[in-house]
Enzyme design. Structure first.
Site, mmCIF file in Angstrom:
data_model
loop_
_atom_site.group_PDB
_atom_site.id
_atom_site.type_symbol
_atom_site.label_atom_id
_atom_site.label_comp_id
_atom_site.label_asym_id
_atom_site.label_seq_id
_atom_site.Cartn_x
_atom_site.Cartn_y
_atom_site.Cartn_z
ATOM 1 N N ARG A 31 -6.906 5.730 -3.172
ATOM 2 C CA ARG A 31 -7.768 4.895 -2.330
ATOM 3 C C ARG A 31 -9.169 5.514 -2.245
ATOM 4 O O ARG A 31 -9.318 6.687 -1.919
ATOM 5 C CB ARG A 31 -7.148 4.740 -0.930
ATOM 6 N N ARG A 49 -2.309 -5.612 -1.473
ATOM 7 C CA ARG A 49 -1.550 -6.572 -0.681
ATOM 8 C C ARG A 49 -1.594 -7.994 -1.247
ATOM 9 O O ARG A 49 -0.646 -8.756 -1.064
ATOM 10 C CB ARG A 49 -2.056 -6.562 0.772
ATOM 11 N N LYS A 94 -3.037 1.001 17.362
ATOM 12 C CA LYS A 94 -3.310 2.127 16.459
ATOM 13 C C LYS A 94 -4.814 2.283 16.263
ATOM 14 O O LYS A 94 -5.345 3.399 16.236
ATOM 15 C CB LYS A 94 -2.601 1.880 15.124
ATOM 16 N N ASP A 151 -5.852 -7.948 8.435
ATOM 17 C CA ASP A 151 -4.509 -7.377 8.576
ATOM 18 C C ASP A 151 -3.446 -8.411 8.951
ATOM 19 O O ASP A 151 -2.248 -8.115 8.848
ATOM 20 C CB ASP A 151 -4.509 -6.258 9.619
#
Length: 414
Positions: free
Chosen positions: A104, A328, A22, A297
């Site tokens: 965000r 997260r 991606k 990530d």
């Protein structure tokens, strides 16, 4: 949709084709719009890349039209397209997204573009999407911004640098974060024929109006590979998973997985265009400690792997995780503690103390975050588990649940 997962086969021997990265796809799609001489193979089939392609096609509309571009949850697209639409002369665009996207921050990037003369305003709350961009020709030149911000802000500026009259020269103040993603951007720019430099805290891209015709092939996504590394680590000795298409000298920072998962008994061998993951030993580590500044990530995957193996972990360099699709760090703490683990977090770190007995049939909330769903799925090798809102995986990996079936994880939709 909620999915109930379980597995009786913990000794997989499979080959799986992973879709294109991606991160690489979205960079190249933007560059292709700036330099139509480029063609691209193996583009990611993720929702994010589809939103990126749809947004770029909006340029085909009449110049006088005000185009509203909704990129939903696609954070990379929001950052990259903010820079892209700011240089589309006489093109007015309103860039918006999901409820979470409107929470965000985008101010640092907007301020940097304003230094270059961009005409950008906020539709609602200062510093957050949606934003209105009055596209114009920018001269470029010197821009100063903090170095410890999301690398996507930096990459967004670098990607448009070649189409600015004077190129771009970024002066980064402080310690630079997520360096591999910046280097990925620069490597792709060099590969299509632009001249760049990265010396100390100064990064520059020289102007170039056209490039030679070139076919670019997107490497498969290492972030997606992380879930199969977790599967391999939680499987029996002798298990093998082959993934394609991958390069040994990858541009992706998450390729550090090959080194990290050695600690969990998984050896990686590189073949012509694939990697083979083999569980070679059950390592009885008590704790692991990783700095993930350059690969944040994969933090969720590593934390869940450690929970499944009963290994304590201390993960650092995670200061960008609270502004992702969800916070997260907070989400990991909540969901891991449902399963019996103990987690403490700071603004940039996570510390897991595992449990001897993982609770069964726990429903994991995903918070509209694709990586929460995918990181917890491999735990089905240890206990039955439920993933709520499992369709969220389409953001980056639409074939995820099908491929989980290939490694023996049975899923039943609720």
């Amino acid at each position: 949709m909620n999915i109930h997962l379980s597995s009786k086969n913990t000794n997989p021997s499979v080959s799986i084709q992973i879709t294109g990265s991606k991160s690489e796809s979205n960079r190249l799609l933007l560059l292709q719009s700036l330099y139509p001489q480029i063609s691209i193979d193996n583009i990611s089939n993720s929702d994010d890349s589809e939103y990126m392609q749809k947004a770029l096609k909006s340029l085909e509309l009449e110049k006088e039209a005000i185009t509203v571009v909704d990129i939903h949850h696609a954070g990379t697209a929001m950052r990259f397209l903010t820079a892209f639409f700011s240089i589309q002369n006489e093109k007015e665009t309103v860039l918006t997204g999901s409820k979470r996207m409107k929470e965000r921050p985008i101010k640092i990037l907007v301020d940097a573009l304003r230094q270059l003369g961009a005409n950008i305003s906020y539709e609602n709350e200062e510093g957050y999407p949606p934003i209105r961009l009055q596209g114009k020709t920018l001269d470029g030149g010197k821009v100063t911004l903090a170095a410890n911000v999301s690398s996507q802000y930096i990459s967004a500026l670098l990607l448009i640098g070649g189409r600015l009259k004077n190129g771009i020269e970024l002066h980064l103040e402080g310690k630079i974060t997520s360096v591999p993603y910046i280097k990925m951007t620069l490597a792709l720019l060099e590969e299509i024929g632009l001249h760049t430099s990265f010396a100390g805290n100064v990064i520059s891209v020289q102007p170039k109006k056209e490039v030679a015709s070139k076919k670019m092939v997107v490497e498969s996504d290492w972030s997606s590979a992380s879930y199969f590394y977790s599967i391999a680590a939680l499987s029996e000795i002798g298990s093998e998973i082959t993934l394609s298409s991958y390069k040994q000298n990858s541009l992706q920072g998450d390729s550090v997985l090959a080194e990290i998962y050695r600690d969990f008994g998984v050896e990686t061998s590189f073949q012509s265009n694939s990697i083979n993951l083999k569980k070679t030993t059950d390592r009885k580590l008590k704790t692991v400690d990783y700095k993930l500044d350059n690969a944040p990530d994969i933090a969720q995957t590593i934390a869940v792997t450690c929970l499944g193996l009963g290994i304590a972990c201390d993960l650092h360099g995670l200061h960008t995780l609270p502004i992702k699709e969800t916070d997260r760090l907070a989400a990991l703490k909540t969901e891991i503690e449902k399963l019996g683990g103990k987690v403490s977090i700071t603004a940039e770190s996570l510390h897991l103390r595992p449990t001897n007995t993982i609770k069964e049939n726990i429903a994991i909330d995903t918070y509209q975050d694709h990586r929460m769903a995918m990181a917890f799925a491999p735990l089905a090798y240890k206990v039955p588990i439920t993933i709520n809102e499992a369709e969220v995986v389409s953001k980056s990996y639409p074939d995820f649940w099908k491929d989980m079936g290939s490694v023996g994880i049975k899923s039943i939709e609720d």
